[in-house]
Design a protein around this motif. Structure first.
Motif, PDB file in Angstrom:
ATOM      1  N   ASP A  66      10.487 -52.957  45.065  1.00 19.42           N
ATOM      2  CA  ASP A  66      10.480 -53.801  43.492  1.00 19.42           C
ATOM      3  C   ASP A  66      11.895 -55.009  44.060  1.00 19.42           C
ATOM      4  OD1 ASP A  66       9.103 -52.350  42.451  1.00 19.42           O
ATOM      5  OD2 ASP A  66      10.732 -51.614  40.827  1.00 19.42           O
ATOM      6  N   VAL A  67      13.113 -54.977  44.433  1.00 23.46           N
ATOM      7  CA  VAL A  67      14.083 -55.819  44.455  1.00 23.46           C
ATOM      8  C   VAL A  67      13.327 -56.526  46.054  1.00 23.46           C
ATOM      9  CG1 VAL A  67      16.196 -56.150  45.319  1.00 23.46           C
ATOM     10  CG2 VAL A  67      15.895 -54.391  44.096  1.00 23.46           C
ATOM     11  N   LEU A  71      12.782 -60.878  45.842  1.00 21.50           N
ATOM     12  CA  LEU A  71      13.611 -61.935  46.681  1.00 21.50           C
ATOM     13  C   LEU A  71      12.643 -62.641  46.695  1.00 21.50           C
ATOM     14  CD1 LEU A  71      16.819 -59.304  47.214  1.00 21.50           C
ATOM     15  CD2 LEU A  71      16.475 -61.351  45.964  1.00 21.50           C
ATOM     16  N   TYR A  72      11.685 -61.627  48.328  1.00 23.03           N
ATOM     17  CA  TYR A  72      11.194 -62.431  49.107  1.00 23.03           C
ATOM     18  C   TYR A  72       9.972 -62.871  48.988  1.00 23.03           C
ATOM     19  CZ  TYR A  72      14.953 -60.873  51.837  1.00 23.03           C
ATOM     20  OH  TYR A  72      16.399 -60.348  52.335  1.00 23.03           O
ATOM     21  N   GLY A  73       9.787 -62.166  47.217  1.00 22.16           N
ATOM     22  CA  GLY A  73       7.756 -61.607  47.018  1.00 22.16           C
ATOM     23  C   GLY A  73       7.114 -61.247  48.061  1.00 22.16           C
ATOM     24  N   TYR A  81       8.192 -60.510  54.935  1.00 25.49           N
ATOM     25  CA  TYR A  81       8.328 -61.027  53.640  1.00 25.49           C
ATOM     26  C   TYR A  81       8.492 -62.785  53.205  1.00 25.49           C
ATOM     27  CZ  TYR A  81       8.893 -56.709  52.066  1.00 25.49           C
ATOM     28  OH  TYR A  81       8.694 -55.118  51.432  1.00 25.49           O
ATOM     29  N   LYS A  82       7.263 -63.126  52.977  1.00 27.85           N
ATOM     30  CA  LYS A  82       7.112 -64.930  52.406  1.00 27.85           C
ATOM     31  C   LYS A  82       8.220 -65.590  51.834  1.00 27.85           C
ATOM     32  CE  LYS A  82       3.284 -65.629  49.815  1.00 27.85           C
ATOM     33  NZ  LYS A  82       1.937 -65.843  49.947  1.00 27.85           N
ATOM     34  N   LEU A  83       8.812 -66.397  51.761  1.00 31.09           N
ATOM     35  CA  LEU A  83       9.672 -66.736  50.274  1.00 31.09           C
ATOM     36  C   LEU A  83       8.380 -67.290  49.491  1.00 31.09           C
ATOM     37  CD1 LEU A  83      12.739 -68.059  52.597  1.00 31.09           C
ATOM     38  CD2 LEU A  83      12.768 -65.633  51.337  1.00 31.09           C
ATOM     39  N   ASP A  84       9.539 -66.501  48.308  1.00 39.00           N
ATOM     40  CA  ASP A  84       8.447 -67.627  47.007  1.00 39.00           C
ATOM     41  C   ASP A  84       9.621 -68.406  46.872  1.00 39.00           C
ATOM     42  OD1 ASP A  84       7.188 -65.091  46.086  1.00 39.00           O
ATOM     43  OD2 ASP A  84       9.100 -64.387  45.023  1.00 39.00           O
ATOM     44  N   ILE A 104      17.437 -63.929  59.394  1.00 39.49           N
ATOM     45  CA  ILE A 104      18.119 -63.927  57.954  1.00 39.49           C
ATOM     46  C   ILE A 104      17.958 -65.310  57.225  1.00 39.49           C
ATOM     47  CG2 ILE A 104      20.614 -64.007  56.913  1.00 39.49           C
ATOM     48  CD1 ILE A 104      20.900 -63.467  59.890  1.00 39.49           C
ATOM     49  N   TYR A 105      17.212 -64.884  56.227  1.00 44.04           N
ATOM     50  CA  TYR A 105      17.223 -65.841  54.478  1.00 44.04           C
ATOM     51  C   TYR A 105      18.880 -66.272  53.927  1.00 44.04           C
ATOM     52  CZ  TYR A 105      12.679 -65.293  56.496  1.00 44.04           C
ATOM     53  OH  TYR A 105      11.723 -65.228  57.266  1.00 44.04           O
ATOM     54  N   PHE A 106      18.501 -67.522  53.595  1.00 45.29           N
ATOM     55  CA  PHE A 106      19.839 -67.956  53.070  1.00 45.29           C
ATOM     56  C   PHE A 106      19.415 -69.499  52.607  1.00 45.29           C
ATOM     57  CE2 PHE A 106      21.323 -68.791  57.004  1.00 45.29           C
ATOM     58  CZ  PHE A 106      21.661 -69.797  57.050  1.00 45.29           C
TER      59      PHE A 106
END
Length: 141
Positions: A66-67, A71-73, A81-84, A104-106
């Motif tokens: 769920d988290v 966070l990632y879509g 995961y693709k970012l929302d 790493i995404y930020f």
């Protein structure tokens, strides 16, 4: 038949045979059956604890999923995961960790801090924004 039932059966057989607890052989067989009973009870306790841990792990896994979705879509077909859409005001950045080679995404706030810790391996990555500021100024002249 479970192991506790098997041990209870052996105990019943020993009682039915009317083993003489005064003889060496009788003492030995009764002691072995008592040890088997203790082992069977310990195994039952371990199985119960393992089942409880498994259920707890499943709950944590579901919560983590769920988290990740938040966070990632949505998860894509390749497992990534693709970012929302983070909104028009927030830029999202990505880099590859040189140690574990994970992406790493930020966001910009992390970029402004000048460093990020890789959540996969713990490697500290530092960013030098001063060199980028100098290049932008040179391009503008």
């Amino acid at each position: 038949m479970e192991i506790t039932e098997k041990v209870a059966y052996l105990k019943g057989l020993a009682e039915g045979m009317e083993l003489n607890a005064e003889k060496k052989e009788g003492k030995l067989l009764l002691a072995i059956i008592d040890v088997l009973e203790d082992i069977a009870l310990e195994l039952c306790d371990i199985e119960d604890a393992q089942e409880e841990l498994g259920e707890g792990l499943d709950a944590v896994s579901d919560d983590l999923e769920d988290v990740e979705d938040l966070l990632y879509g949505e998860e894509e077909e390749d497992g990534e995961y693709k970012l929302d859409d983070l909104g028009e005001d927030e830029d999202c950045y990505a880099t590859t960790c040189p140690t574990c080679e994970e992406t790493i995404y930020f966001d910009e706030s992390v970029l402004e801090e000048g460093e990020v810790v890789c959540p996969n391996c713990g490697e500290k990555l530092e960013f030098d924004l001063e060199s980028l500021d100098g290049e932008e100024e040179d391009d503008g002249e």
